[in-house]
Design an enzyme around this catalytic site. Sequence first.
Site, PDB file in Angstrom:
ATOM      1  N   HIS A   1       6.545 -18.990   7.518  1.00 24.46           N
ATOM      2  CA  HIS A   1       5.378 -18.618   6.710  1.00 24.46           C
ATOM      3  C   HIS A   1       5.501 -19.168   5.290  1.00 24.46           C
ATOM      4  O   HIS A   1       4.608 -19.850   4.779  1.00 24.46           O
ATOM      5  CB  HIS A   1       5.265 -17.091   6.709  1.00 24.46           C
ATOM      6  CG  HIS A   1       4.080 -16.579   5.964  1.00 24.46           C
ATOM      7  ND1 HIS A   1       4.151 -16.230   4.630  1.00 24.46           N
ATOM      8  CD2 HIS A   1       2.798 -16.393   6.335  1.00 24.46           C
ATOM      9  CE1 HIS A   1       2.955 -15.826   4.230  1.00 24.46           C
ATOM     10  NE2 HIS A   1       2.117 -15.920   5.255  1.00 24.46           N
TER      11      HIS A   1
ATOM     12  N   CYS B   1      -2.258 -31.618  14.021  1.00 26.69           N
ATOM     13  CA  CYS B   1      -2.470 -30.807  12.813  1.00 26.69           C
ATOM     14  C   CYS B   1      -1.260 -29.928  12.509  1.00 26.69           C
ATOM     15  O   CYS B   1      -1.299 -29.097  11.619  1.00 26.69           O
ATOM     16  CB  CYS B   1      -3.739 -29.968  12.938  1.00 26.69           C
ATOM     17  SG  CYS B   1      -3.651 -28.782  14.272  1.00 26.69           S
TER      18      CYS B   1
HETATM   19  C1  PEP Z   1       0.759 -25.493  14.995  1.00 29.87           C
HETATM   20  O1  PEP Z   1       1.195 -24.639  15.748  1.00 29.87           O
HETATM   21  O2  PEP Z   1       1.162 -26.667  14.976  1.00 29.87           O
HETATM   22  C2  PEP Z   1      -0.300 -25.157  14.035  1.00 29.87           C
HETATM   23  C3  PEP Z   1      -0.828 -26.083  13.264  1.00 29.87           C
HETATM   24  O3  PEP Z   1      -0.675 -23.859  13.956  1.00 29.87           O
HETATM   25  P1  PEP Z   1       0.134 -22.720  13.149  1.00 29.87           P
HETATM   26  O4  PEP Z   1       1.159 -23.420  12.313  1.00 29.87           O
HETATM   27  O5  PEP Z   1      -0.876 -21.998  12.359  1.00 29.87           O
HETATM   28  O6  PEP Z   1       0.701 -21.926  14.259  1.00 29.87           O
END
Ligand code: PEP
Length: 841
Positions: free
Chosen positions: A425, A801
């Site tokens: 986080h 992403c």
């Molecule tokens: C991922 O899991 O790569 C993502 C972009 O989502 P998060 O980091 O919010 O889980």
Amino acid sequence: MQQGPEHITLITPDAPIAIPTHGGRAKCLQRLVRLDLPVPRTVALSFDAVRWIADGEVPDMASLLDPFGDMALLCVRPSSEDPDWGGPGAVLNIGMNDASYVDLSDRIGKPAAARLYLRFVQSYAVHVARADPDMFDTLDEDPVKAVGQALSAYEDEVEEEFPQDAKVQLLGVLRSMARAWQGTTARLLRQAKGAPADAGLGLVVQEMALGLGEGECGSGVMQLVDSVTGDRRCTGRYLSQSQGREALKAANEALYLQKDPRGPSLEELAPEAFARLKQCTKLMREKLREEMQAEFTIENGEVYLLDGVRVARNARAAVAIAVSLAEDGIIPREEALMRIEPRALNELLHRQIDPEVKRDVLAKGIAASPGAATGKIVFSAEEAQAADSRGEAAILVRRETSPEDIRGMHAAAGVLTERGGITSHAAVIGRGIGTPCVVGASAITFHIKQKRLTFPDGRSLKSGDQITIDGTSGEVLAGEPRLLEAARDEAFKTLMSWADDVRDIEVRANADTQADAELALTFKAQGIGLCRTEHMFVEPSRLVAMREMIFADTSEDRASALEVLLPMQRADFIDLFRIMSGMPVCIRLFDPPLHEYLPADREGIRELADALDLPVADVTERVESLGEYNPMLGMRGVRLGIAVPEIYEMQARAIFEATVAASKEGDPVVPEIMIPLVSAMREVELVRQNVDNVADAVRRETGRNFTYRLGVMVETPRAALRAAEIAPLVSFLSFGTNDLTQMTYGLSRDDAGRFMSHYVQQGVYPEDPFHVLDVDGVGELLEIGARRGREVAPDLTLSICGEHGGNPESIAFCRTAGFDYVSCSPFRVPVARLAAAQLAV
Ligand code: PEP
Ligand code: MG
């Protein structure tokens, strides 16, 4: 020893000299000779010749010495393939002996000749005879007296006379330098800088331009650019009656080069020599196609160029230099782009610790968000905000962070956590908002209750003490080292615009809030590739609304919580659409890992009970019932959407109502809606049906038509494997490589930081796979997903992403796999743009 022109070569314009056989310095000197610059005669020894000398062979001394006159003094300097690999120090004035001392005394005066002899005796004693340098501690200050003392000290210590034969001296120097290169420490040091184990060393033997004597004599260095800012100005130092790099060591006595209000300059002292020197340095820049530092000697007003080295530079200067070389037509723009290491841009985007200052490192953690920050230690988000409101910089110290800390993270200058890895986080948020961050600093003992940190060497800091973190290196430092400001200057913008002209893969930003979106625009992202909607609920009042929704256990309670969230979401989306004015905005439906939204301790539970107006016992019971053994694999993402469809319906409604509102003002908005954590086709069918129904309802209610694009976030191995059946239902697949890495390895992204360094150090993983995409495993899933998806839906938009989207190696992989865009934190967008450009050059 094999002889021949390829091994012992007088440097002439067409002598057979090449970097891989003779090293960079020999080649550079040949280039200077070709430019007809005043370089003293120089002979180059090949890597092979130096190796043979180290093995005890004797080179053909005649071919080595013949090019030089009888009475010439010589110097020997190293010439490795890459100057960064270092090499033994130069030895000057070889050939000084009793006879040349007498001769030189006539020419340049006794004291000057004595200084040259003394200097040579000392360096020969230390480098060749391996004598203790302390033996010269008691020499007289008068060089004439000191020479005699140094010669007898040499005889006493080495138990033989100081060699008078220039051949013996030269051979001794060559051998000691050749052997120094083979020493274990030297080898390890250069290997750490990327040199291969068998890297060779060349040597150059050059006739000395003395720098001492009658008329204006001296030595110095000149460059035409500032090494820190990249500004074009003539810098360097000159010291009369000196040799080598003495001018740099004696900065107090040395002159400036150009006229300078701070003190006397070479330009005033010897204007003609200065002008000649400037002309030579300029010519080097133009013809060597690089910003060069000239090492020069002036002998009786005459300028000699001993060497040209690439100007040392930090990232900001590197960008300015590359851009100005291209703007002056010296190198093509493509080459300017290739000369900058994309990651080095981080130095321009964030504050950095001045590389000149000494670092007092207390501990090392994981470099999670680049940049350096100094401030007072605070142990809670509230204290960080309070410090911010007093105008004080604070470093927020937490075991790990949660959504409640985000406002504190915004207020803090930097964040330090005990736990977590590169996708924890704190790391994700830190990178998103550009706050420097070091996570997983488990070598430090965090006494959160006592508000104290204890470091591995026993030192301890408490709340309010100053500390510095370097999110680029992962270091935690004592005190307040000097910081260099971020520098997004004109040269940076120019380089970026050239990058955009050539690259062929788009770069979007992961942006959750208005501020993020504005930042994304500043960095010229081509849209938002991931808006994590749960991150829109971090303000205390909004967090309560979010928790109310999570806590609701009847549909009435949920409906009323959702009613509170709907207008907030609608307003958020209208803002995002407006800010991005027509650029794509990809909104991910809620994916709140529940554990991040549940209070962990009694105090948190009591506060939540207050906020929700519920008895503590009820809240405790509910927290227990919502608790998960493995939250990363629990009620997350689309599972929430399937189990409680009203939540995604509310979000879809907010998105469509915002679409209608924003489209009234400008071009029609086509929102992108992304479903997280999908593992089965049926999940997509169900969500799609619901979202379609909401779209129809909003169309009916508003009387306005609109379209939207639905997509799936590929974050589970199964979604990648089953892409062929998912693809026909959607317009795009976006690979969420944070979760995909977590699930492919079975490695918790929140906990892996605890042992990742062991894994990387022991070579189990070549790199932290949360940091650099694992192309073998996770990458294969990406390829499979992309191929299977495109086979059934050729127009499918493909993207990444996860955090890897900002990583140059991962971008290369995605481009080869045919992806349309990468999306990363706003501050990583410039790095991604440059990395993408380099792939297309
Ligand atoms: C991922 O899991 O790569 C993502 C972009 O989502 P998060 O980091 O919010 O889980
Ligand atoms: Mg994810």
